[in-house]
Design a protein around this motif. Structure first.
Motif, PDB file in Angstrom:
ATOM      1  N   LYS A 152       1.110  -1.157   0.200  1.00 19.05           N
ATOM      2  CA  LYS A 152       0.258  -0.359  -0.228  1.00 19.05           C
ATOM      3  C   LYS A 152       0.910   1.135   0.016  1.00 19.05           C
ATOM      4  CE  LYS A 152      -1.741   1.972   3.896  1.00 19.05           C
ATOM      5  NZ  LYS A 152      -2.164   2.232   5.442  1.00 19.05           N
ATOM      6  N   PHE A 154      -2.275   1.841  -2.756  1.00 23.28           N
ATOM      7  CA  PHE A 154      -2.530   1.599  -3.973  1.00 23.28           C
ATOM      8  C   PHE A 154      -3.034   2.622  -5.297  1.00 23.28           C
ATOM      9  CE2 PHE A 154      -3.838  -0.222  -7.826  1.00 23.28           C
ATOM     10  CZ  PHE A 154      -2.764  -1.605  -8.856  1.00 23.28           C
ATOM     11  N   ARG A 179      -2.005  -7.640  -4.537  1.00 22.18           N
ATOM     12  CA  ARG A 179      -2.684  -6.526  -3.767  1.00 22.18           C
ATOM     13  C   ARG A 179      -2.476  -6.701  -2.648  1.00 22.18           C
ATOM     14  NH1 ARG A 179      -5.123  -6.623  -8.416  1.00 22.18           N
ATOM     15  NH2 ARG A 179      -4.205  -5.509  -9.583  1.00 22.18           N
TER      16      ARG A 179
END
Ligand code: BG6
Length: 490
Positions: A152, A154, A179
């Protein structure tokens, strides 16, 4: 079974996240025999270090931050399999050196190694690193499985997240992209799925007929922890709500999946996120509150105001507290408020979900005392437990009722300490198991909940409401509650 033979490449291998979380997690996996039998680690960074210095930093990070006192033999083996490539993330020669290193390691172990590239760098490098991996043949999958883990944040806006997805999808297939949202690696967050979908008890109640409101709180006692450079450009909404707390909301509100498989679960979460009603600009004040900590004291320690923290510009209007009332516009949830709240420098660390049920329609016990609606409280951290608040009869001749709590505590039920979120997430990335990672459409759906609020806050020139450090946040948080609802004490 341990994951297949792999090389884990950590970009930003000596950065803060790597030292505090990733390297200690690797040690703990090694300690439990959960790393592949043939495993190599490569740190990549622009810090000018030799291999020995990197190995020393690895050992030091494990000694300092691991949840276990390291066993010299296990640590020695991990350190012996660690390598370092020095170079800029946008510099082609870094990737030529990385390629050569990986090939050399494969020769050494005598077999192809699955490649997991972990991007633990400043977010501006995510796109360039993926492109460089592509140009240097390091994103291909014919030779061995290849995946990219992306930390992160993102993107910092909806458009940026969309653009980043587009850029990385030019090089990688969605199946290769992992992710990170470290809340999904937490045992207690995964347990929300288990409790909801492996018990007959909750699901019949889990709807607008029986649930009055849902409250998700993530309170922290810590302040900036030296991260002003990042945090002041981010704020509480981007830092914790856009990702972690919307994931918790999605898991709480999703429909039962048909299988416990990555795409079944993620598809159900996306449906919830897309059903969250965007907050109209002219009703922002009824739905969203932002705050910023002033000076105060926490646990006896006197702490400064946010605006006096080193590195915070005088003109900063960044929020360190955010509270929202969201609505999930579905058949199951229409009309049920989902309250979400997070803040730094609150009275203590507490992450919990409280589901409040509707009051009973008729109370036959006259004069028996006040009866509160039932609540199911999932304390995600630190004192991990689940509690159900009920009304019960006080022993004695009369009919007096009092709230009591039925409790299930992880510590006493399982007598074991939970692994850290990153241990689980690294293992899953090495295995290629994507269930606890967020999909492209999911991240974008999360952004579409948050972006209208950011836009409104970015243009109204207001200063966040001040709250004293060590308190439960600004008084104005009550503004978004429906009549009769109350924030739980932190
Ligand atoms: C991170 C945020 O994602 O989550 C931090 O950037 C925050 O600001 C942290 O402190 C909280 O994580 P946890 O696991 O301690 O709840």
């Amino acid at each position: 079974l341990p994951p297949p033979s792999s090389v884990l490449v950590i970009f930003g291998g000596v950065g803060d996240l790597a030292r505090r979380k990733l390297l200690p997690a690797l040690y703990n996996l090694a300690h439990e025999g959960n790393l592949p039998e043939r495993f190599r680690l490569i740190g990549v960074s622009h810090t000018d270090l030799g291999e020995d210095a990197f190995r020393e930093q690895l050992a030091e990070a494990v000694r300092r931050f691991s949840r276990r006192t390291p066993d010299p033999e296990v640590l020695g083996a991990l350190v012996a399999g660690a390598h370092y490539v020095h170079g800029g993330f946008e510099d082609g020669t870094t990737y030529t050196a990385l390629c050569a290193r990986i090939e050399q390691l494969e020769e050494e172990v005598g077999q192809p190694l699955a490649r997991v590239h972990y991007l633990s760098t400043a977010p501006r490098f995510f796109g360039p690193i993926v492109e460089q991996l592509g140009e240097h043949g390091l994103a291909r999958t014919e030779h061995a499985p290849t995946r990219v883990v992306i930390e992160k944040p993102f993107g910092t806006t909806q458009d940026e997240a969309h653009e980043l997805n587009r850029r990385i999808r030019e090089v990688l297939d969605e199946e290769q992209i992992f992710r990170i949202d470290h809340y999904l690696g937490k045992e207690t967050v995964q347990n929300l799925l288990a409790l909801r979908f492996a018990n007959g008890l909750f699901e019949p109640l889990w709807n607008r007929t029986h649930v009055a409101s849902v409250q998700i709180t993530s309170a922290e006692a810590v302040g900036l922890e030296g991260r002003a450079g990042y945090y002041d450009g981010s704020g509480a909404l981007r830092d914790l709500v856009q990702n972690h707390l919307l994931q918790v909301l999605a898991i709480l509100a999703m429909e039962p999946p048909t299988a416990f498989a990555a795409d079944d679960i993620r598809t159900e979460k996306v449906k919830v996120l897309r059903a969250v009603e965007p907050i109209p600009r002219d009703r922002m004040a009824e739905h969203a509150v932002r705050g910023r900590y002033g000076a105060g004291s926490i646990g006896g320690e006197v702490v400064p105001a946010y605006r006096d923290e080193p590195g915070v510009p005088e003109t900063s209007r960044t929020e360190t507290f955010a509270a929202l009332r969201l609505h999930v516009d579905t058949w199951r949830w229409a009309g049920v408020p989902f309250y979400i709240r997070t803040g730094k420098r609150l009275s203590r660390k507490l992450t919990e979900v409280a589901v409040t049920l509707q009051p009973v329609p008729h109370l036959a016990f006259e004069g028996a005392g006040a009866v509160q609606p039932n609540q199911i409280i999932f304390t995600l951290q630190p004192d991990e437990h689940v509690a159900i608040k009920l009304a019960a009869k006080v022993p004695g001749s009369g009919m007096h009722l009092r709230p009591v709590t039925m409790d299930f505590s992880y510590g006493t039920a399982f007598l074991s300490t939970s692994p850290e979120a990153y241990e689980r997430l690294i293992t899953d990335a090495l295995r290629g198991e994507a269930l606890l990672f967020t999909r492209a459409d999911e991240v974008e759906a999360q952004w579409s909940v948050i972006q209208p609020i950011l836009d409104a806050w970015g243009t109204d020139h207001a200063t966040p409401d001040e709250y004293a450090s060590g308190s439960d946040g600004p008084r104005s948080q009550a503004r978004i509650l429906r009549p009769g609802d109350a924030w739980r004490a932190i």
